[in-house]
Design a protein around this motif. Structure first.
Motif, PDB file in Angstrom:
ATOM      1  N   ARG A 272      -3.734  -0.603   6.506  1.00  0.00           N
ATOM      2  CA  ARG A 272      -4.491  -1.591   7.283  1.00  0.00           C
ATOM      3  C   ARG A 272      -5.995  -1.403   7.081  1.00  0.00           C
TER       4      ARG A 272
ATOM      5  N   TYR B  37       0.843  -1.178   0.000  1.00  0.00           N
ATOM      6  CA  TYR B  37       0.000   0.000   0.000  1.00  0.00           C
ATOM      7  C   TYR B  37       0.886   1.238   0.000  1.00  0.00           C
ATOM      8  N   CYS B  38       0.609   2.162  -0.882  1.00  0.00           N
ATOM      9  CA  CYS B  38       1.381   3.403  -0.962  1.00  0.00           C
ATOM     10  C   CYS B  38       0.661   4.461  -0.122  1.00  0.00           C
ATOM     11  N   GLY B  39       1.136   4.649   1.100  1.00  0.00           N
ATOM     12  CA  GLY B  39       0.507   5.588   2.024  1.00  0.00           C
ATOM     13  C   GLY B  39       0.908   5.212   3.438  1.00  0.00           C
ATOM     14  N   THR B  40       0.136   5.693   4.413  1.00  0.00           N
ATOM     15  CA  THR B  40       0.474   5.400   5.808  1.00  0.00           C
ATOM     16  C   THR B  40       0.108   3.957   6.150  1.00  0.00           C
ATOM     17  N   ALA B  41       0.752   3.434   7.181  1.00  0.00           N
ATOM     18  CA  ALA B  41       0.462   2.066   7.636  1.00  0.00           C
ATOM     19  C   ALA B  41      -0.991   1.948   8.075  1.00  0.00           C
ATOM     20  N   ASP B  42      -1.513   2.970   8.779  1.00  0.00           N
ATOM     21  CA  ASP B  42      -2.910   2.919   9.231  1.00  0.00           C
ATOM     22  C   ASP B  42      -3.872   2.888   8.056  1.00  0.00           C
ATOM     23  N   ALA B  43      -3.589   3.691   7.032  1.00  0.00           N
ATOM     24  CA  ALA B  43      -4.462   3.696   5.847  1.00  0.00           C
ATOM     25  C   ALA B  43      -4.370   2.362   5.108  1.00  0.00           C
TER      26      ALA B  43
ATOM     27  N   SER C 192       6.610  -1.457   7.117  1.00  0.00           N
ATOM     28  CA  SER C 192       6.562  -0.197   6.384  1.00  0.00           C
ATOM     29  C   SER C 192       7.963   0.199   5.952  1.00  0.00           C
TER      30      SER C 192
ATOM     31  N   THR D   1      10.323   2.233   2.340  1.00  0.00           N
ATOM     32  CA  THR D   1      10.316   2.596   0.926  1.00  0.00           C
ATOM     33  C   THR D   1      10.190   1.318   0.088  1.00  0.00           C
TER      34      THR D   1
END
Length: 199
Positions: A11, A3-9, A30, A32
């Motif tokens: 999940r 997923y390209c974004g924050t870990a929370d987003a 998480s 690069t």
């Protein structure tokens, strides 16, 4: 998946998948893309999980040329759940970005203007199961064929391809590869069933 974004987003994006009773999150890291790729090279895991001993695999792949609709993906999922055993899988390798920015004529990798690479794997342990699984795989690829370009990623070779040079490299690139072959391997030392042939 990645997923390209924050870990929370990330999940949150996979929460509906993890709600499936048999779903397991195998990796939760998480970083690069190069960091993640390097980590996965050093921490391999089986896909699918818990394969029986002495299992064999058959696979097929092809490039999806355009973005599919939700209904088209639903048809693929509806077929997928009819697999004769629980070890079948299909997955996507999304394309775009830097892959598409590099000119297709500047390398032997010409598959740059596609939406994704679709790969389907089936697993079997005996001749009878092999026949069922390969028939199911053929049906899945028949279902997806209207969306495929006819090209195939050469790192997923398919011995059943009639015109493998066209599928892997396209006409112009294959001709250039044959000239390289003539220059550096005129004795055809590097040869196998689907290798670049001498001109």
């Amino acid at each position: 998946g990645m997923y390209c974004g924050t870990a929370d987003a990330g999940r949150a994006a996979i929460a509906p998948l993890l709600a499936v009773p048999s779903a397991r999150l195998l990796v939760d890291k998480s970083g690069t893309y190069p960091e993640m790729n390097h980590w996965l090279e050093d921490h391999p895991y089986e896909l699918p999980q818990d394969l029986p001993d002495h299992v064999c695999e058959s696979k097929s792949s092809g490039y999806i040329g355009r973005t599919l609709t939700k209904a088209q993906w639903q048809a693929a999922i509806d077929y997928f759940v009819t697999s004769p055993n629980t070890y079948s899988m299909f997955y996507l390798e999304p394309y775009g970005g830097a892959i598409q920015r590099y000119p297709a004529t500047d390398s032997a990798f010409v598959h740059r203007n596609v939406d994704a690479d679709l790969v389907a794997d089936v697993f079997w342990t005996d001749a009878a199961e092999r026949e069922r699984m390969e028939a199911w795989l053929a049906g899945f690829m028949d279902l997806m064929r209207p969306f495929l370009t006819g090209a195939v990623y050469q790192n997923y070779p398919d011995g059943s391809l009639v015109d493998y040079p066209q599928a892997y490299w396209g006409t112009g690139t294959y001709a250039r590869l044959q000239q390289v072959k003539q220059t550096y391997d005129p004795g055809n030392f590097f040869r196998f069933a689907q290798s670049v042939k001498l001109p």
